[in-house]
Scaffold this active site. Structure first.
Site, mmCIF file in Angstrom:
data_model
loop_
_atom_site.group_PDB
_atom_site.id
_atom_site.type_symbol
_atom_site.label_atom_id
_atom_site.label_comp_id
_atom_site.label_asym_id
_atom_site.label_seq_id
_atom_site.Cartn_x
_atom_site.Cartn_y
_atom_site.Cartn_z
ATOM 1 C CG ASN A 11 7.395 -7.645 1.090
ATOM 2 O OD1 ASN A 11 6.830 -8.734 0.997
ATOM 3 N ND2 ASN A 11 8.592 -7.510 1.650
ATOM 4 N NE ARG A 18 -1.355 -7.234 6.460
ATOM 5 C CZ ARG A 18 -0.678 -8.358 6.685
ATOM 6 N NH1 ARG A 18 -0.631 -9.296 5.761
ATOM 7 N NH2 ARG A 18 -0.055 -8.555 7.820
ATOM 8 C CE1 TYR A 23 6.109 1.653 3.157
ATOM 9 C CE2 TYR A 23 4.939 -0.154 4.215
ATOM 10 C CZ TYR A 23 6.105 0.531 3.970
ATOM 11 O OH TYR A 23 7.280 0.101 4.525
ATOM 12 C CG ASN A 74 9.634 1.856 -3.816
ATOM 13 O OD1 ASN A 74 10.555 1.502 -3.073
ATOM 14 N ND2 ASN A 74 8.445 2.205 -3.346
ATOM 15 C CB ALA A 77 13.545 -4.359 2.074
ATOM 16 C CD GLU A 98 16.904 5.628 -3.177
ATOM 17 O OE1 GLU A 98 18.095 5.740 -3.553
ATOM 18 O OE2 GLU A 98 16.578 5.549 -1.979
ATOM 19 C CG HIS A 100 12.045 5.241 -0.745
ATOM 20 N ND1 HIS A 100 12.179 3.877 -0.811
ATOM 21 C CD2 HIS A 100 13.272 5.755 -1.002
ATOM 22 C CE1 HIS A 100 13.440 3.578 -1.092
ATOM 23 N NE2 HIS A 100 14.118 4.701 -1.223
ATOM 24 N NE ARG A 107 8.816 3.573 7.750
ATOM 25 C CZ ARG A 107 8.534 2.523 6.965
ATOM 26 N NH1 ARG A 107 8.631 2.651 5.654
ATOM 27 N NH2 ARG A 107 8.160 1.380 7.489
HETATM 28 O O1 CA2 Z 1 8.510 3.779 1.477
HETATM 29 C C1 CA2 Z 1 8.822 3.003 0.570
HETATM 30 O O2 CA2 Z 1 8.406 3.112 -0.578
HETATM 31 C C2 CA2 Z 1 9.734 1.807 0.886
HETATM 32 O O3 CA2 Z 1 10.571 1.589 -0.241
HETATM 33 C C3 CA2 Z 1 8.814 0.633 1.110
HETATM 34 C C4 CA2 Z 1 9.544 -0.638 1.562
HETATM 35 C C5 CA2 Z 1 10.497 -0.353 2.725
HETATM 36 O O4 CA2 Z 1 11.261 -1.496 3.008
HETATM 37 C C6 CA2 Z 1 11.413 0.812 2.439
HETATM 38 O O5 CA2 Z 1 12.212 1.056 3.575
HETATM 39 C C7 CA2 Z 1 10.630 2.060 2.091
HETATM 40 C C8 CA2 Z 1 8.547 -1.695 2.007
HETATM 41 C C9 CA2 Z 1 7.587 -2.099 0.942
HETATM 42 C C10 CA2 Z 1 6.583 -2.994 1.564
HETATM 43 O O6 CA2 Z 1 5.319 -2.564 1.144
HETATM 44 C C11 CA2 Z 1 4.246 -3.002 1.828
HETATM 45 C C12 CA2 Z 1 3.040 -2.454 1.466
HETATM 46 C C13 CA2 Z 1 1.906 -2.823 2.130
HETATM 47 C C14 CA2 Z 1 1.961 -3.777 3.139
HETATM 48 C C15 CA2 Z 1 3.165 -4.336 3.500
HETATM 49 C C16 CA2 Z 1 4.323 -3.940 2.829
#
Ligand code: CA2
Length: 144
Positions: A11, A18, A23, A74, A77, A98, A100, A107
């Site tokens: 994602n 989004r 993010y 990164n 999930a 790692e 994020h 969170r």
């Molecule tokens: O904070 C981060 O970088 C995460 O690795 C991002 C993941 C999340 O599952 C981790 O817990 C933390 C999610 C990536 C999804 O990225 C998106 C970006 C824009 C819109 C929707 C999803």
């Protein structure tokens, strides 16, 4: 030439389109461009990839680790669920930071656990796109 692989999980291709409140508004392409400029100035080859498929991420980690490259990872999930990724890091001897974008510890509870952190050099979280830049700085400050 030293290689640093920047590997991104599921994602993250949606970055900048989004959920900017969580993010940020930079796209993955913007992050890649910033890291590329920095790596080029340091004389390091940068390999940048994103996949939504767990097995593909495992293969990318294995290839980088077995080639003696360092990794900024990164895993999105998969960070919270993937024993296969942890095994790939351990099994290939990859040196991983790692990263994020968000502060996962501020969170939901399910984001507090990482299967990867115990086999990583360190973890950088919560600084948006700068988390990647800080990870690159850390690797550049370490000799290979
Ligand atoms: O904070 C981060 O970088 C995460 O690795 C991002 C993941 C999340 O599952 C981790 O817990 C933390 C999610 C990536 C999804 O990225 C998106 C970006 C824009 C819109 C929707 C999803």
């Amino acid at each position: 030439m030293r290689q640093i692989h920047v590997l991104n999980g599921p994602n993250l291709n949606l970055l900048g389109q989004r959920e900017p409140a969580i993010y940020g508004s930079q796209t993955l392409g913007d992050i890649e461009a910033e890291l590329r400029a920095k790596a080029q100035a340091a004389g390091v080859a940068l390999i940048f990839a994103q996949t939504n498929v767990e097995g593909e991420l495992v293969t990318l980690v294995q290839q980088a680790g077995l080639a003696g490259a360092d990794i900024i990872l990164n895993a999105a999930a998969y960070t919270h669920t993937s024993i296969a990724l942890r095994d790939a890091i351990k099994g290939s001897g990859a040196r991983v930071i790692e990263v994020h974008l968000s502060n996962v510890h501020a969170r939901e509870e399910f984001r507090h656990h990482s299967t990867i952190a115990p086999v990583a050099l360190g973890v950088i979280a919560g600084f948006g796109a700068k988390s990647y830049v800080l990870a690159l700085d850390a690797l550049l400050a370490m000799s290979r």
